[in-house]
Scaffold this motif. Structure first.
Motif, PDB file in Angstrom:
ATOM      1  N   GLY A  73       0.735  -1.203   0.074  1.00 12.43           N
ATOM      2  CA  GLY A  73      -0.059  -0.072  -0.126  1.00 12.43           C
ATOM      3  C   GLY A  73       0.885   1.335  -0.126  1.00 12.43           C
ATOM      4  O   GLY A  73       1.910   1.347  -0.742  1.00 12.43           O
ATOM      5  N   ALA A  74       0.398   2.433   0.786  1.00 13.48           N
ATOM      6  CA  ALA A  74       0.961   3.732   0.729  1.00 13.48           C
ATOM      7  C   ALA A  74       2.291   3.514   1.295  1.00 13.48           C
ATOM      8  O   ALA A  74       2.955   4.544   1.075  1.00 13.48           O
ATOM      9  N   THR A  75       2.728   2.782   2.119  1.00 16.52           N
ATOM     10  CA  THR A  75       3.703   2.687   2.858  1.00 16.52           C
ATOM     11  C   THR A  75       5.101   2.211   2.255  1.00 16.52           C
ATOM     12  O   THR A  75       6.197   2.191   2.646  1.00 16.52           O
ATOM     13  N   MET A  76       4.913   1.855   0.862  1.00 17.69           N
ATOM     14  CA  MET A  76       5.942   1.326   0.138  1.00 17.69           C
ATOM     15  C   MET A  76       5.906   1.516  -1.426  1.00 17.69           C
ATOM     16  O   MET A  76       4.559   1.586  -1.847  1.00 17.69           O
ATOM     17  N   ARG A  77       6.579   2.031  -2.036  1.00 19.77           N
ATOM     18  CA  ARG A  77       6.731   2.291  -3.506  1.00 19.77           C
ATOM     19  C   ARG A  77       8.034   1.881  -4.360  1.00 19.77           C
ATOM     20  O   ARG A  77       8.993   1.619  -3.607  1.00 19.77           O
ATOM     21  N   LEU A  78       7.936   1.495  -5.727  1.00 17.66           N
ATOM     22  CA  LEU A  78       8.984   1.159  -6.237  1.00 17.66           C
ATOM     23  C   LEU A  78       9.825   2.355  -6.248  1.00 17.66           C
ATOM     24  O   LEU A  78       9.482   3.530  -6.612  1.00 17.66           O
ATOM     25  N   ALA A  79      11.104   2.238  -6.290  1.00 19.93           N
ATOM     26  CA  ALA A  79      12.058   3.368  -6.694  1.00 19.93           C
ATOM     27  C   ALA A  79      11.799   3.880  -7.927  1.00 19.93           C
ATOM     28  O   ALA A  79      11.807   3.174  -8.899  1.00 19.93           O
ATOM     29  N   GLY A  80      11.870   5.042  -7.987  1.00 24.90           N
ATOM     30  CA  GLY A  80      11.655   5.807  -9.203  1.00 24.90           C
ATOM     31  C   GLY A  80      10.322   6.305  -9.578  1.00 24.90           C
ATOM     32  O   GLY A  80      10.089   7.286 -10.436  1.00 24.90           O
ATOM     33  N   ALA A  81       9.320   5.481  -8.645  1.00 22.35           N
ATOM     34  CA  ALA A  81       8.029   5.997  -8.974  1.00 22.35           C
ATOM     35  C   ALA A  81       7.651   7.129  -7.991  1.00 22.35           C
ATOM     36  O   ALA A  81       8.237   7.726  -7.186  1.00 22.35           O
ATOM     37  N   SER A  82       6.625   7.866  -8.397  1.00 23.18           N
ATOM     38  CA  SER A  82       6.355   9.272  -7.865  1.00 23.18           C
ATOM     39  C   SER A  82       5.751   8.856  -6.252  1.00 23.18           C
ATOM     40  O   SER A  82       5.106   7.836  -6.165  1.00 23.18           O
TER      41      SER A  82
END
Length: 311
Positions: A301-310
């Motif tokens: 969810g909101a606590t993790m994102r792919l590196a380079g993603a907004s």
């Protein structure tokens, strides 16, 4: 100079003892001594200070050691590459990862890889990021999952960021929430009884620095524990802990709350030696890691994102 001589040299340097090194190599000590003597003769320099209490490296020996390790690693890479040309039916991957990743992302990575390529031999080193980079540079690892940027800009590593994840506050799911809000301030966290990780964890430095910067002293009830133990103590209501969001996946006994801005986060990257071409098995492992990281980001969810993603 040959590989057997170099291997004997590295083992004597590791143990500081000819007898122990001979046992490790399944050699008679006289045979090992002759190999070292022949290597010294070829190089025209003594490699060890020999004494009754053990053997230590000379200046020449200290200069040779990193070169010998790299030559042995390169030779092993060639051997494994040839063995893997038959379709990944043989080979080895040596993966390093930090403790928090070993109980989360790495478990899924190794499970998926082994299911697809059961004949590939897997080795795992669980260390802090700086130690993993040392092992990578020394030819002891093929890949390393790290969570700090220290030394990653050095030319000897190729580092690819995978994930950016927040550190969150976790508490027991059986206890009342620590706040009625969606986020909690660092000052409020400092007032809660806390379970604090061992200083060997990279993220311990991150949380300690955040409290110091805010001029806060946390209420510590238990200090110096490993991640799995910390999560179990939190589940039992002993206190709260600040941990990576990733470790919450598949742990129904815990609830989490995000920190107020500015949040604390970390970047998870995969590193490999820049001067060694990956074998087929290592490249497939890298692809497996990337795919597993993408799956983790979608579940967190909101606590993790792919590196380079907004953000």
């Amino acid at each position: 100079m040959n590989l057997e001589q170099l291997r004997s040299f590295v083992e004597v340097a590791r143990f500081g003892n000819f007898t122990r090194a001979a046992e490790e190599l399944y050699l008679a000590q006289p045979s090992l001594s002759r190999q070292i003597a022949a290597l010294e003769q070829d190089l025209g320099a003594e490699l060890f200070h020999r004494a009754r209490g053990g053997s230590t490296l000379t200046v020449a020996g200290e200069s040779l050691l990193p070169l010998a390790r790299r030559m042995l690693a390169d030779a092993e890479s060639v051997r494994r590459e040839l063995a893997e040309l038959a379709g990944l039916e043989r080979g080895r991957v040596r993966l390093g990862a930090t403790p928090t990743l070993c109980i989360s992302l790495v478990a899924e990575v190794l499970s998926a890889f082994h299911a697809a390529y059961p004949a590939i031999e897997l080795h795992l080193s669980e260390q802090g990021s700086r130690r993993l980079l040392d092992e990578l540079a020394g030819g002891e690892l093929d890949l390393a999952l790290i969570t700090t940027s220290d030394a990653t800009s050095a030319e000897r590593f190729t580092v690819t960021p995978l994930l950016i994840e927040e550190l969150v506050v976790v508490s027991s799911a059986n206890a009342p929430p620590v706040t009625p809000h969606d986020t909690i301030g660092l000052a409020d966290v400092a007032a809660l009884p806390q379970i604090v990780l061992s200083p060997s964890y990279d993220l311990r430095n991150t949380t300690d620095a955040a409290f110091r910067a805010a001029d806060l002293t946390p209420d510590v009830v238990l200090e110096g524990v490993e991640m799995d133990a910390a999560l179990r103590f939190v589940e039992r209501g002993l206190g709260v802990a600040i941990v990576p969001a990733m470790v919450l996946i598949d742990r129904p006994g815990l609830r989490s709350v995000r920190l107020e801005a500015p949040t604390l986060d970390r970047t998870i990257s995969v590193a490999r030696p820049a001067d060694v071409a990956p074998t087929a098995a290592v490249e497939v492992m890298r692809q497996t890691i990337s795919a597993s990281a993408t799956a983790f980001a979608s579940r967190a969810g909101a606590t993790m994102r792919l590196a380079g993603a907004s953000a």
